[in-house]
Design an enzyme around this catalytic site. Structure first.
Site, PDB file in Angstrom:
ATOM      1  N   ASP A   6      -3.517   4.067   8.351  1.00  0.00           N
ATOM      2  CA  ASP A   6      -4.725   3.411   8.439  1.00  0.00           C
ATOM      3  C   ASP A   6      -4.250   3.727   6.255  1.00  0.00           C
ATOM      4  O   ASP A   6      -4.228   5.091   6.067  1.00  0.00           O
ATOM      5  CB  ASP A   6      -5.091   4.465   8.958  1.00  0.00           C
ATOM      6  CG  ASP A   6      -7.039   3.485   8.493  1.00  0.00           C
ATOM      7  OD1 ASP A   6      -7.528   3.562   7.306  1.00  0.00           O
ATOM      8  OD2 ASP A   6      -7.753   3.646   8.537  1.00  0.00           O
ATOM      9  N   TYR A 100     -18.310  -8.091  -1.064  1.00  0.00           N
ATOM     10  CA  TYR A 100     -16.924  -8.344  -1.778  1.00  0.00           C
ATOM     11  C   TYR A 100     -16.770  -8.629  -2.941  1.00  0.00           C
ATOM     12  O   TYR A 100     -15.425  -8.239  -2.938  1.00  0.00           O
ATOM     13  CB  TYR A 100     -16.597 -10.033  -0.450  1.00  0.00           C
ATOM     14  CG  TYR A 100     -15.355 -10.406  -0.396  1.00  0.00           C
ATOM     15  CD1 TYR A 100     -14.483  -9.138   0.416  1.00  0.00           C
ATOM     16  CD2 TYR A 100     -15.005 -11.106  -1.193  1.00  0.00           C
ATOM     17  CE1 TYR A 100     -13.087 -10.415   0.681  1.00  0.00           C
ATOM     18  CE2 TYR A 100     -13.598 -12.020  -0.639  1.00  0.00           C
ATOM     19  CZ  TYR A 100     -12.840 -11.218  -0.191  1.00  0.00           C
ATOM     20  OH  TYR A 100     -11.282 -11.892  -0.116  1.00  0.00           O
ATOM     21  N   LYS A 104     -12.741  -7.153  -4.636  1.00  0.00           N
ATOM     22  CA  LYS A 104     -11.621  -7.398  -4.690  1.00  0.00           C
ATOM     23  C   LYS A 104     -11.476  -7.716  -6.585  1.00  0.00           C
ATOM     24  O   LYS A 104     -10.250  -7.655  -6.704  1.00  0.00           O
ATOM     25  CB  LYS A 104     -11.244  -9.026  -4.598  1.00  0.00           C
ATOM     26  CG  LYS A 104     -11.695  -9.036  -3.064  1.00  0.00           C
ATOM     27  CD  LYS A 104     -10.747  -8.568  -2.331  1.00  0.00           C
ATOM     28  CE  LYS A 104      -9.415  -9.467  -2.873  1.00  0.00           C
ATOM     29  NZ  LYS A 104      -8.363  -8.422  -1.454  1.00  0.00           N
TER      30      LYS A 104
END
Length: 216
Positions: A6, A100, A104
């Site tokens: 992870d 988001y 990014k």
């Protein structure tokens, strides 16, 4: 060398890197591909989902790349490639999904930072983003189902573009935010018909403003 892990767990990342180095004798290439997506405006986005995107996307890129840097510095062909978009101040990429976009763009900023910080070490650090949406599970399950899949190119276009970047001299190829079809065109591939159905009405991906000059 498959490793269950992870990237939110820095200790697990360090262990994975150590295992890779033990098995292969070093690390030459890091690809930051793991990502979480939720295209919701702030009013509809739960804090835990905001945290998930920032932790996987931006922090994950930081944690994985940082853990690999000592080994990349010892490589004669060291590349970091992050699946993230060109930087943009266009506000249309904020409406509806600012969280988001933050995650990014954060991936991109960190990668360009590596390019600047590690230039003397000869580490090439670049970003890669698709011109169109790509036929992935995320598109199928979250972004439009079969209709969206029919308007997508196949994942192979990103893989081929990544390969075209990673075979370049890292000292001469660093600090770029590439688009997949432009990379392939530079490598001599302009016929992209094999990456989509012949009658596909392709859809531009998020963070992409226009089609390339040579659209085939």
């Amino acid at each position: 060398l498959p490793i269950v892990g992870d990237i939110r767990d820095a200790g697990a990342v360090d262990d994975a890197v150590a295992q890779a180095v033990e098995r292969f004798g070093g690390i030459d290439i890091v690809v930051n591909n793991a990502s979480a997506i939720n295209l919701s405006p702030m009013r509809d986005l739960e804090v835990k989902r905001f945290d998930l995107m920032q932790t996987i996307n931006t922090r994950g890129t930081f944690v994985v790349t940082r853990a690999c840097l000592p080994h990349l510095r010892q490589s004669e062909h060291a590349h970091v490639l992050t699946l993230s978009p060109p930087l943009s101040t266009d506000r249309r990429w904020l409406a509806g999904h600012s969280a988001y976009t933050l995650s990014k763009m954060g991936m991109t900023i960190l990668t360009l930072g590596v390019a600047a910080d590690e230039a003397e070490a000869g580490i090439g650090a670049n970003c890669l983003w698709p011109r169109t949406i790509i036929a992935t599970a995320a598109v199928q399950n979250l972004l439009g189902g079969d209709e969206a899949m029919a308007r997508s190119r196949t994942p192979e276009i990103v893989a081929d573009a990544a390969h075209a970047i990673l075979v370049r001299d890292p000292r001469a190829t660093s600090g770029n935010t590439f688009i997949d079809d432009e990379v392939l065109a530079e490598a001599g591939t302009t016929d992209l018909s094999g990456y989509a159905a012949a009658d596909a009405d392709l859809t531009l991906d998020i963070f992409v403003d226009s089609w390339s000059e040579e659209r085939v």
